[in-house]
Design a protein around this motif. Structure first.
Motif, PDB file in Angstrom:
ATOM      1  N   VAL A  13       0.838  -1.208   0.000  1.00  0.00           N
ATOM      2  CA  VAL A  13       0.000   0.000   0.000  1.00  0.00           C
ATOM      3  C   VAL A  13       0.869   1.252   0.000  1.00  0.00           C
TER       4      VAL A  13
ATOM      5  N   ASN B 120       2.042   2.104  -3.417  1.00  0.00           N
ATOM      6  CA  ASN B 120       1.013   2.507  -4.375  1.00  0.00           C
ATOM      7  C   ASN B 120      -0.229   3.010  -3.634  1.00  0.00           C
TER       8      ASN B 120
ATOM      9  N   LYS C 149      -3.821   3.485  -5.453  1.00  0.00           N
ATOM     10  CA  LYS C 149      -4.615   2.357  -5.944  1.00  0.00           C
ATOM     11  C   LYS C 149      -5.905   2.242  -5.128  1.00  0.00           C
ATOM     12  N   ALA C 150      -6.982   1.842  -5.780  1.00  0.00           N
ATOM     13  CA  ALA C 150      -8.272   1.652  -5.101  1.00  0.00           C
ATOM     14  C   ALA C 150      -8.279   0.277  -4.427  1.00  0.00           C
ATOM     15  N   TRP C 151      -7.582   0.181  -3.312  1.00  0.00           N
ATOM     16  CA  TRP C 151      -7.402  -1.094  -2.643  1.00  0.00           C
ATOM     17  C   TRP C 151      -8.725  -1.646  -2.102  1.00  0.00           C
TER      18      TRP C 151
ATOM     19  N   GLU D 284      -8.086  -7.763  -2.150  1.00  0.00           N
ATOM     20  CA  GLU D 284      -6.698  -7.641  -2.612  1.00  0.00           C
ATOM     21  C   GLU D 284      -5.717  -7.644  -1.449  1.00  0.00           C
TER      22      GLU D 284
ATOM     23  N   ARG E 132      -2.497   6.685   3.458  1.00  0.00           N
ATOM     24  CA  ARG E 132      -2.703   7.737   2.467  1.00  0.00           C
ATOM     25  C   ARG E 132      -2.538   9.121   3.092  1.00  0.00           C
TER      26      ARG E 132
ATOM     27  N   GLU F 128      -2.618  11.409  -6.232  1.00  0.00           N
ATOM     28  CA  GLU F 128      -1.503  10.519  -5.919  1.00  0.00           C
ATOM     29  C   GLU F 128      -1.833   9.572  -4.762  1.00  0.00           C
TER      30      GLU F 128
ATOM     31  N   GLY G  64      -5.014   8.582  -4.097  1.00  0.00           N
ATOM     32  CA  GLY G  64      -6.225   7.827  -4.355  1.00  0.00           C
ATOM     33  C   GLY G  64      -7.532   8.583  -4.343  1.00  0.00           C
TER      34      GLY G  64
END
Length: 296
Positions: free
Chosen positions: A200, A203, A206-208, A212, A244, A265, A267
């Motif tokens: 995480v 990245n 990313k729409a975690w 996932e 984030r 950046e 999300g």
């Protein structure tokens, strides 16, 4: 969760109340705030960037709010319970639990009516240029045996009032630092969680999804939920948001990118949604955070 409570006002608050009693040790002799001015002094605390430590027996109307806390604050509860505001939500901390409040965000402590709160604390003084005690892998709250830390603080205080031996004080301070460090890094040896949050961090935009995250950790979704709650005091998706916000805080403080660029950046396609989330978790809006960090 502690239920619906009023939000702190825009000003710092420091209300102890007549029924609150404490014993503190300062790490600097120049710290002359009213509530610390007559407390014990141990310069060795400064070796670990510790501003002050202490033991407190608090009762309502005890309330402390810091809108830009300048260092990590660890609290370990040994009796009763109280409330802490962090990650934009109120959490109840009770006997046998500890919490870590991160620096450079809004944090608040409060007693509930008719409920005493007895705790020990370690408060750091940190700068934005060095890594704080709290990391991306630190828990918000969790189980913690309170007696050893409490006794170490009391032992240090007794030493400052007796022989004042530097060697003995060094032992007490190093012991306190070890207790905080052990709580702040609970799962360094758990490769499952380490892999998840490392992915995480690399990245954050990313729409975690929980699916996932569980796949990376090689455990079921429910097992990952339990692990995160136990080790971090947050759900997996809350931890994603926490990472984030940490990344956004760093970018706002150190770079010149526009807020909407930083939002994407980490999300958030909508800058307003990002600003609202940032204010909830950090305590003020991204533009205010950038201003407080010295960036224009």
């Amino acid at each position: 969760m502690a239920g619906t409570l009023k939000e702190p006002s825009g000003q710092d608050v420091h209300v102890l109340g007549a029924k609150t009693h404490y014993q503190a040790i300062r790490g600097s002799h120049v710290d002359e705030r009213d509530w610390l001015a007559d407390q014990a002094y141990c310069p060795i605390l400064a070796q670990h960037h510790i501003a002050h430590v202490g033991v407190m027996r608090a009762e309502s109307p005890f309330e402390v709010t810091r809108h830009n806390q300048s260092g990590t604050f660890m609290l370990s509860c040994f009796a009763g319970s109280g409330l802490v505001l962090v990650d934009g939500s109120w959490h109840r901390i009770q006997a046998g639990e500890a919490c870590l409040l991160p620096p450079f965000v809004m944090n608040s402590l409060r007693c509930e009516e008719s409920t005493p709160w007895h705790f020990s604390w370690v408060r750091y003084l940190e700068s934005r240029e060095v890594n704080p005690v709290v990391s991306a892998h630190s828990p918000l709250s969790g189980k913690f045996a309170p007696a050893p830390m409490q006794r170490a603080i009391q032992g240090l205080h007794a030493e400052t009032q007796s022989t004042n031996s530097p060697a003995m004080m060094q032992l007490w301070v190093d012991l306190l630092q070890s207790y905080v460090s052990r709580f702040a890094q609970p799962y360094q040896s758990d490769s499952r969680l380490y892999k998840v949050w490392s992915a995480v961090e690399q990245n954050p935009g990313k729409a975690w999804t929980l699916v996932e995250l569980a796949a990376i950790s090689s455990v079921s979704e429910e097992h990952l939920r339990r692990l995160c709650r136990k080790e971090l005091g947050r759900s997996p998706i809350q931890q994603v948001t926490f990472l984030r916000m940490q990344k956004a805080s760093q970018l706002l403080a150190s770079g010149d990118d526009k807020i909407e660029v930083i939002a994407r950046e980490v999300g958030y396609q909508n800058p307003f949604t990002f600003s609202t989330a940032f204010k909830k978790w950090v305590g003020w809006r991204p533009s205010e955070h950038r201003s407080l960090s010295g960036k224009k």
